[in-house]
Design an enzyme around this catalytic site. Structure first.
Site, PDB file in Angstrom:
ATOM      1  N   ILE A   1       0.841  -1.198   0.000  1.00 56.06           N
ATOM      2  CA  ILE A   1       0.000   0.000   0.000  1.00 56.06           C
ATOM      3  C   ILE A   1       0.874   1.244   0.000  1.00 56.06           C
ATOM      4  O   ILE A   1       0.565   2.246  -0.632  1.00 56.06           O
ATOM      5  CB  ILE A   1      -0.924   0.008   1.237  1.00 56.06           C
ATOM      6  CG1 ILE A   1      -1.762  -1.271   1.271  1.00 56.06           C
ATOM      7  CG2 ILE A   1      -1.818   1.240   1.243  1.00 56.06           C
ATOM      8  CD1 ILE A   1      -2.622  -1.476   0.051  1.00 56.06           C
TER       9      ILE A   1
ATOM     10  N   LEU B   1      12.068   3.089   5.941  1.00 54.95           N
ATOM     11  CA  LEU B   1      12.255   2.131   7.030  1.00 54.95           C
ATOM     12  C   LEU B   1      11.342   0.917   6.939  1.00 54.95           C
ATOM     13  O   LEU B   1      11.576  -0.078   7.628  1.00 54.95           O
ATOM     14  CB  LEU B   1      12.037   2.808   8.388  1.00 54.95           C
ATOM     15  CG  LEU B   1      13.010   3.915   8.775  1.00 54.95           C
ATOM     16  CD1 LEU B   1      12.747   4.377  10.193  1.00 54.95           C
ATOM     17  CD2 LEU B   1      14.448   3.466   8.617  1.00 54.95           C
TER      18      LEU B   1
ATOM     19  N   VAL C   1       3.925  -1.181   3.913  1.00 55.72           N
ATOM     20  CA  VAL C   1       2.620  -1.540   4.479  1.00 55.72           C
ATOM     21  C   VAL C   1       1.819  -2.389   3.495  1.00 55.72           C
ATOM     22  O   VAL C   1       1.796  -2.118   2.288  1.00 55.72           O
ATOM     23  CB  VAL C   1       1.826  -0.263   4.848  1.00 55.72           C
ATOM     24  CG1 VAL C   1       0.432  -0.626   5.344  1.00 55.72           C
ATOM     25  CG2 VAL C   1       2.573   0.532   5.903  1.00 55.72           C
TER      26      VAL C   1
ATOM     27  N   LYS D   1       2.414  -3.372   8.940  1.00 57.76           N
ATOM     28  CA  LYS D   1       3.610  -2.566   8.708  1.00 57.76           C
ATOM     29  C   LYS D   1       4.829  -3.450   8.957  1.00 57.76           C
ATOM     30  O   LYS D   1       4.981  -4.002  10.042  1.00 57.76           O
ATOM     31  CB  LYS D   1       3.608  -1.361   9.650  1.00 57.76           C
ATOM     32  CG  LYS D   1       4.705  -0.352   9.415  1.00 57.76           C
ATOM     33  CD  LYS D   1       4.497   0.844  10.337  1.00 57.76           C
ATOM     34  CE  LYS D   1       5.573   1.882  10.191  1.00 57.76           C
ATOM     35  NZ  LYS D   1       5.339   3.040  11.100  1.00 57.76           N
TER      36      LYS D   1
ATOM     37  N   ASP E   1       3.661  13.831  12.924  1.00 62.03           N
ATOM     38  CA  ASP E   1       3.736  13.917  11.458  1.00 62.03           C
ATOM     39  C   ASP E   1       2.347  13.773  10.833  1.00 62.03           C
ATOM     40  O   ASP E   1       2.066  12.804  10.128  1.00 62.03           O
ATOM     41  CB  ASP E   1       4.671  12.822  10.932  1.00 62.03           C
ATOM     42  CG  ASP E   1       4.977  13.003   9.455  1.00 62.03           C
ATOM     43  OD1 ASP E   1       4.869  14.142   8.961  1.00 62.03           O
ATOM     44  OD2 ASP E   1       5.328  12.007   8.796  1.00 62.03           O
TER      45      ASP E   1
END
Length: 666
Positions: free
Chosen positions: A218, A223, A226, A241, A376
């Site tokens: 997705i 890092l 998903v 994740k 974020d």
């Protein structure tokens, strides 16, 4: 694999995030005001050291401050108002982790040569531009070149660039603007590698847990990446994740090189830039290493769930702790609408004004009430639910503000309202923007110019981006360092304001923020906020009647906007016991506390009596105007009953105060 499934319709991209923050204070007292259940179990005997509401006892900070050789990490603890006994990051930990691996020296030399060569070539180009006198005209090109260079150097440098994009104390604004668009998206790693990691973390085959999983990622970032999947047992859709393979050794190696370079350049950075290079690297390393452990992100999600458990306007995804590990995170799938798509939101029947009000209020609650906020909130991490709720995803990058920091922030708001620029400058020192002992007198006129120029335009023209632009110039010209947690606060506010403008170009952020702050000042029983309310209502010893009326009007506006939100209406129709729609401004506790203060506190009593009789006249009309504003909101019998119930306690406190004053006179 037969469980691979590609036919997902109307799904929403889920983007990965950057940083995680998880802080403890002495005696395991967690810094967050509201704690999740699994954390409360760790807080036994938390008050043994005298800490209150997550703040560090004075003697703990004193002990830190009196240390003869304070390290950069200790300095961070002092600024934050916390002590962190359990760290994932320290320079010693990073060094030991790197040097214990096979071929460490060769790997370090090889990587060091690559970094020095790449950055050296870039630095040489900058020097050449300066020598030939074209350094200003090629800034846009050099800024793009820096962004591409950081991407080529790998995930550590991508993260470093994203941090620099919010650090006007380190680089100039035009480079910051370019780094703001630094993309975290990278090509995904192979599915089979990801599926193997998931099986290793789960300890069982993929087919035993999931009935289907998407054949494509997705989202993919530096890092991790998903997937969307369906749980076999319950049929629920989830987001998985997965961390990139072998990313941890790369991060540790780069942090080791960063720290050694920072130590080498620290003297120059302190002299030329007025900032501690080691401290900046330690802030960065601490956040980055914590992000690598997905169990910490799972805890962040649980804490957000706890904070918003009784707020039906906010959706936080449920985390499946039994399916999570240090490299895999499984959480509820959020099926919402991207908040950068105004047309889709309107077609979904969502009230844009109501949604924006909910979003701003949720952001302010995180910052000023919980002290735990999403670091974020970019458009990929915020969604509009079809019932009017706001949904957050990706909790790797969260930041924590101590009770002490929250109170100083509120102090700064009060000082701004009262135009007390000397105290505003002192607030900068208390928050860690300025080193202790710094002469703030040169900064005071600059602060006054920024605030008067921005606030003087009125709420209709005020926006955070224009203020931040002026503030960035101030930071670049003075020895100001922006602590990492506050760089996240600034970025968070700017990003959410940008989302608001995307959905509604004429949206006024402060038209929602002011009513929330006003309601909080008028209704929050926290003694610290009661004190700030008094500071707002008295300026130079004179009671501000008009300011009180404005606060009441704004607070009532907040109640009206929130009570009309469709998400609240749905919850009320469902007969939820956990949430009751507040349709009136409830000032019962405020009036009760005011009556107590009037009877007990001689200073407050004198000030209020002077307010009623100042300028040699009785201010009856002002009292009448205030009452008319509140007559439909105040239930006089209920207020009288509450005051009567509190009367014995008031009499006791009054007698104690009276006896203390008599003893003091003798």
């Amino acid at each position: 694999m037969n469980l691979i499934h590609t036919n997902y319709v109307n799904t929403v991209p889920f983007s990965t995030n950057r940083t995680n923050y998880y802080v403890y204070v002495p005696s395991q007292t967690l810094l967050r005001k509201k704690k999740s259940k699994h954390l409360q179990m760790r807080l036994t005997n938390s008050a043994a050291d005298g800490s209150v509401n997550g703040t560090v006892p004075r003697r703990s900070l004193t002990a830190l401050q009196s240390a003869k050789s304070s390290t950069a990490l200790e300095q961070l603890d002092i600024e934050r108002g916390v002590c962190v006994p359990f760290r994932k990051y320290s320079p010693e930990t990073v060094r030991n982790k790197v040097l214990e691996s096979r071929g460490a020296i060769f790997s370090l030399i090889s990587r060091g040569v690559e970094i020095v060569w790449s950055l050296g070539l870039y630095w040489s180009a900058l020097v050449y531009d300066f020598l030939v006198g074209r350094d200003e005209e090629v800034v846009p090109f050099r800024a793009r070149q820096l962004r591409n260079l950081l991407c080529d150097l790998g995930p550590s440098f991508v993260k470093a660039g994203q941090v620099l994009a919010n650090r006007p104390d380190i680089i100039r604004e035009d480079y910051m603007n370019e780094l703001c668009i630094l993309q975290d998206d990278v090509p995904p790693f192979p599915n089979q590698v990801a599926f193997n990691i998931i099986e290793e973390e789960l300890g069982q085959p993929l087919e035993a847990v999931f009935s289907q999983i998407s054949s494509r990622t997705i989202a993919a970032a530096s890092l991790g990446q998903v997937y969307r999947a369906t749980l076999r047992d319950s049929g629920e859709d989830v987001a998985i994740k997965v961390q990139r393979p072998q990313i941890e050794p790369i991060i540790y190696r780069d942090l080791f090189l960063f720290r050694n370079l920072a130590s080498f350049l620290n003297g120059i950075s302190l002299q030329k830039l007025g900032c501690n290079a080691e401290l900046i690297v330690d802030e960065f390393g601490e956040k980055l290493l914590e992000e690598l452990d997905y169990t910490l992100e799972a805890r962040n999600i649980e804490d957000f769930l706890e904070n918003f458990k009784n707020d039906p306007t906010v959706k936080i995804p449920r985390v499946y702790k039994k399916l999570c590990g240090s490299r895999v995170l499984v959480m509820e799938w959020i099926d919402g609408i991207r908040c950068t798509d105004p047309q889709a939101i309107k077609e979904g029947g969502i009230d844009v004004n109501g949604f924006l009000t909910v979003g701003v209020s949720a952001a302010l609650r995180q910052l000023l009430e919980f002290g735990l906020f999403h670091g974020d909130p970019h458009p990929g991490n915020i969604f509009a639910m079809r019932d009017g709720r706001i949904a957050y995803v990706d909790f790797g990058n969260v930041a924590v503000l101590s009770q002490q920091n929250k109170q100083i922030l509120i102090d700064a708001v009060v000082h701004a309202v009262n135009e007390d620029y000397v105290e505003m400058a002192n607030d900068f020192t208390r928050l860690g923007f300025l080193a202790p002992g710094t002469d703030v007198s040169p900064i005071i006129p600059a602060l006054e110019a920024i605030w008067q120029n921005s606030a003087g335009k009125g709420v209709s023209d005020f926006n955070f981006r224009s203020v931040t632009g002026k503030f960035n110039q101030l930071v670049y010209n003075y020895p100001i360092r922006i602590p990492e947690r506050f760089s996240l606060v600034i970025r968070s506010l700017l990003t959410q304001e940008g989302i608001c403008f995307t959905l509604k170009p004429d949206f006024k952020f402060l038209e929602v923020a002011y009513p929330y702050v006003a309601k909080r000042l008028l209704t929050d029983p926290n003694p610290a906020l009661r004190e700030r309310l008094i500071q707002v209502l008295f300026k130079d010893g004179i009671f501000q009647w008009k300011r009180l009326e404005n606060l009441i009007v704004l607070a009532k506006e907040n109640v009206t906007k929130m009570s009309s939100n469709p998400a609240l209406q749905v919850k009320e129709m469902q007969g939820s016991r956990d949430w009751k729609v507040q349709r009136k401004l409830d000032l019962t506790d405020t009036i009760k506390d005011g009556a107590r203060l009037f009877l007990i506190d001689e200073g407050i009593r004198r000030q209020l009596l002077l307010a009623l009789t100042e300028d040699s006249k009785l201010h009856i009309q002002e009292l009448v105007d205030v009452y008319r504003l509140l007559e439909n909101d105040i239930d006089v019998p209920s207020v009288a009953l509450e005051v009567a119930r509190d009367f014995p306690t008031v009499v006791r406190d009054l007698m104690l105060s009276w006896s203390e004053s008599i003893l003091a006179d003798r």
